[in-house]
Design an enzyme around this catalytic site. Structure first.
Site, PDB file in Angstrom:
ATOM      1  N   ASP A  71       0.716  -1.134  -0.101  1.00  9.32           N
ATOM      2  CA  ASP A  71       0.101   0.102   0.077  1.00  9.32           C
ATOM      3  C   ASP A  71       0.889   1.318  -0.039  1.00  9.32           C
ATOM      4  OD1 ASP A  71      -2.134  -1.555   0.156  1.00  9.32           O
ATOM      5  OD2 ASP A  71      -2.405  -1.481   2.283  1.00  9.32           O
ATOM      6  N   LYS A  72      -0.112   2.334  -0.237  1.00  6.58           N
ATOM      7  CA  LYS A  72       0.903   3.617  -0.272  1.00  6.58           C
ATOM      8  C   LYS A  72       1.173   4.152   1.106  1.00  6.58           C
ATOM      9  CE  LYS A  72       0.668   8.367  -1.883  1.00  6.58           C
ATOM     10  NZ  LYS A  72      -0.237   9.484  -2.790  1.00  6.58           N
TER      11      LYS A  72
END
Length: 358
Positions: A71-72
């Site tokens: 994920d970011k």
């Protein structure tokens, strides 16, 4: 009842200060070969952003390998592989959110799935002493019994509606030319069906907390009641379930009650269907439930572990700051955010919230 505790008060913000994940490679590297292995620490950047930045060095995106998508949000460490011949350019690489912290060599390119699991660190804030004790009790249960292996909200896109778009595509109401997007949406739809099936199985397990006479009265067969009542684990196995060796192994049918003891001992786990072609189906009573979520999907299907056993490594309550910190390991493909949500609210219908659902 499986994780039916009342909500626990704490604040969790999934950012680089409170959330850290590091890949555990599936194998050790050869220290020789034509592929340069890069251990990359990234902050608030997606895996695809790293790929894009490396491609600016003149590397074809198809030549950049990685084992899993991260994920970011948060601080993450993962491995990438690039051709060895561009090592000089890699040594000059600089980016404010992306840092290469280690290099190695290997004979093969990294591919999706080439990881054993992920190690996580989570910091919960605004935790009062009474809530810290509640967290501690639930973590003890998680260590003992494990948790359901739901797909997290990340699987369903920014607006949580990927599976809705997939349904329109599958049933001919939407045309999508991009093959990559087709694959992504179909995967989200399979994930939604899996989550819905798993939630029904959890509710069924809770029903079997009722007394035998009550279960007979509402229509359950005597042999099924007997089969389930002898099981120690709160998630109840059904005749015909497809099991697999934990964490990854060959699928086989649940045939004897003794296998439920192996589940309790964390040797094997039940699996759920990701609908599609070529996937093994459950049988007997387990199939009666599974078939409700077995839609005709134009892609290959698979089976996914329905249950996982997080390895809780460390846990600490910092009273002065009202922080509760803990670290744990999950097998690949499992979601730390699901564990945190179960810890906070237990298992409810709102565990995984989709667009348009409350």
């Amino acid at each position: 009842m499986i994780y039916s505790h009342s909500p626990i008060n704490f604040h969790f913000n999934k950012n680089s200060e409170n959330f850290f994940v590091e890949e555990i490679p599936l194998y050790s590297f050869d220290h020789t070969g034509e592929w340069l292995m890069l251990k990359v620490r990234k902050k608030d950047a997606t895996t695809n952003e790293v790929v894009s930045q490396f491609s600016k060095l003149g590397i074809n995106k198809r030549d950049i390998g990685y084992a899993g998508l991260k994920d970011k949000d948060g601080l993450t460490v993962q491995w990438f592989s690039v051709p060895r011949k561009i090592r000089a350019k890699i040594n000059e690489f600089s980016h404010p959110k992306i840092k290469i912290v280690e290099q190695d060599l290997h004979r093969n390119k990294l591919k999706i799935g080439h990881l054993k699991g992920n190690r996580f660190f989570v910091r919960l804030k605004k935790v009062l002493p009474v809530d810290a004790k509640k967290i501690e009790r639930v973590l003890i249960d998680i260590k003992k019994y494990g948790i359901p292996n739901f797909f997290g909200y990340q699987r369903f896109g920014k607006y949580g509606d990927n599976f809705e778009q997939a349904k329109e595509f599958i049933f001919g109401d939407r045309y999508i030319k991009d093959k990559r997007l087709q694959k992504l949406l179909i995967s989200a739809y399979q994930s939604k069906l899996f989550n819905d099936w798993l939630m029904e199985r959890i509710k069924l397990s809770n029903i079997f907390d009722m007394k035998e006479d009550e279960l007979k009265f509402v229509g359950y067969e005597k042999e099924l009641i007997k089969f389930i009542k002898k099981q120690k684990h709160p998630f109840k196995l059904l005749p015909g379930d497809v099991m697999c060796h934990y964490p990854f192994g060959k699928n086989f049918y649940l045939e004897i009650l003794e296998d439920s003891e192996r589940f309790y001992k964390k040797d094997i786990v039940p699996t759920g269907l990701l609908p599609g072609k070529k996937a093994l189906r459950a049988k007997d009573y387990a199939r009666k439930i599974e078939e409700k979520y077995d839609e005709l999907i134009p892609a290959n299907g698979d089976r996914r572990s329905a249950w996982i056993f997080p390895e809780i490594l460390e846990k600490t309550y910092i009273k002065e700051k009202a922080w509760y910190e803990f670290s744990f390991i999950l097998p690949k493909g499992s979601y730390a955010t699901v564990l945190v949500e179960i810890l906070k609210n237990g298992i409810t219908d709102n565990l995984i919230t989709y667009k348009g659902e409350k």
